[in-house]
Enzyme design. Sequence first.
Site, PDB file in Angstrom:
ATOM      1  N   PHE A   1      -8.025   7.637   3.211  1.00 61.29           N
ATOM      2  CA  PHE A   1      -8.877   6.592   3.793  1.00 61.29           C
ATOM      3  C   PHE A   1     -10.364   6.881   3.615  1.00 61.29           C
ATOM      4  CE2 PHE A   1     -11.267   4.847   7.383  1.00 61.29           C
ATOM      5  CZ  PHE A   1     -10.909   3.510   7.342  1.00 61.29           C
TER       6      PHE A   1
ATOM      7  N   ASN B   1       0.842  -2.763   5.226  1.00 62.23           N
ATOM      8  CA  ASN B   1       0.038  -1.552   5.355  1.00 62.23           C
ATOM      9  C   ASN B   1      -1.200  -1.546   4.464  1.00 62.23           C
ATOM     10  OD1 ASN B   1      -0.473   1.477   5.717  1.00 62.23           O
ATOM     11  ND2 ASN B   1       0.035   1.343   3.542  1.00 62.23           N
TER      12      ASN B   1
ATOM     13  N   GLY C   1       0.828  -1.203   0.000  1.00 60.37           N
ATOM     14  CA  GLY C   1       0.000   0.000   0.000  1.00 60.37           C
ATOM     15  C   GLY C   1       0.859   1.247   0.000  1.00 60.37           C
TER      16      GLY C   1
ATOM     17  N   GLY D   1      -0.719   7.744   1.466  1.00 60.27           N
ATOM     18  CA  GLY D   1      -1.043   7.590   2.880  1.00 60.27           C
ATOM     19  C   GLY D   1       0.104   7.083   3.729  1.00 60.27           C
ATOM     20  N   PHE D   2      -0.219   6.171   4.671  1.00 59.45           N
ATOM     21  CA  PHE D   2       0.788   5.630   5.581  1.00 59.45           C
ATOM     22  C   PHE D   2       1.943   4.986   4.825  1.00 59.45           C
ATOM     23  CE2 PHE D   2      -2.836   4.658   8.801  1.00 59.45           C
ATOM     24  CZ  PHE D   2      -2.891   5.994   9.170  1.00 59.45           C
TER      25      PHE D   2
ATOM     26  N   LYS E   1      -9.758  -5.832  10.828  1.00 57.56           N
ATOM     27  CA  LYS E   1      -8.676  -5.265  11.621  1.00 57.56           C
ATOM     28  C   LYS E   1      -8.509  -6.017  12.942  1.00 57.56           C
ATOM     29  CE  LYS E   1      -7.172  -2.295   8.710  1.00 57.56           C
ATOM     30  NZ  LYS E   1      -5.816  -2.456   8.124  1.00 57.56           N
TER      31      LYS E   1
ATOM     32  N   TYR F   1     -15.137  -4.094   8.171  1.00 58.65           N
ATOM     33  CA  TYR F   1     -13.845  -3.411   8.290  1.00 58.65           C
ATOM     34  C   TYR F   1     -13.255  -3.654   9.677  1.00 58.65           C
ATOM     35  CZ  TYR F   1     -10.261   0.113   8.792  1.00 58.65           C
ATOM     36  OH  TYR F   1      -9.070   0.727   9.054  1.00 58.65           O
TER      37      TYR F   1
END
Length: 254
Positions: free
Chosen positions: A188, A85, A9, A13-14, A155, A151
Site C-alpha cells: 500500500f 478488494n 486486486g 496484499g489483501f 473509501k 483517498y
Amino acid sequence: MARTVFITGASSGFGAACARAFAARGDRLVLVARRAPQLESLARQLAEITQVHPLVLDLRERAAVEGALAGLPADFAEVDVLVNNAGLALGLEPAHKTDLDDWDAMVDTNIKGLMYCTRLLLPDMVARRRGHVINISSTAGDWPYPGGNVYGGTKAFVAQFTRNLRADLLGTGVRASCVAPGMAETEFSKVRFKGDTERAEQVYADTRPLTAENLAEIIVWVASVPPHVNINSLEVMSVDQAWGPLAVHREKPS
C-alpha cells in the site's frame, strides 16, 4: 460446500492473502488483477489445491470488465462471494497541491471498479437468492488525516455504498459487508509513494501493523457466518494505532 469466490486486486496484499485463505477452505477462485506475472504465479500455486480462473483485467475499463464477466467459464460463472478488494492510494500532498491524475486513478479504481463488478455480478446472486458482496474500505473513510483527501473520500463512498446495498438487498437473501482496516503493511505505502521503498518503510517503523493474513482471516470469517447473519461493517486496527486528538491551528502573535 465449496463456493466460487471472486477476488479483485488479487495479485498481492489483501487480495493474494484472501485467495490463499479461501483456497485452503476448498473454494473455487476467480482472481482478478492487472499485473499478469504476479497473478499467474499465484494462480499456478493455488491450482494445486483448488480450481482457479485468473483474469488479467483493468477494472477501470468498463467494457473490458463487462466482457470478462460475461465470458466466465461455466464452472466459475455462479459467483457466491465477491471480494471487492482492488484499490490504491496515491500521494500524500494537501488537496491544493495534489496531482489530478492521482485523484482520477483513485476514483476510477476505488469507486468505479468496485461499482462495475458489483453491478454485473449482483443480478445473478439476487436471482439465486444467495450471495455475498464484501467491500474493503479503510479507516480513512471515517477518520480524516492530512493528505487523505480523495483517498478518504473514495473509501467513505465504499462504506456508504455498502450500507445502501444492504437497503436494496433486503428480502433477497444476498448479503453485503464492509471491512475497514487501519494501518497494514502490504504494498500500500510503496504504491502511495510511487516506489519510494524507504519512505514506505517509515510508515511502519517501530510498530506492529496489521498483516494481509490478519485481514484475510477476518474476511473469510465474515463470509462464513450462517446465511441469515450479515456483518454490516467491521473496523479493525493494530493495537499500535488509534484515533488522535483534533488538530488545532494556533496563530503566533506578530
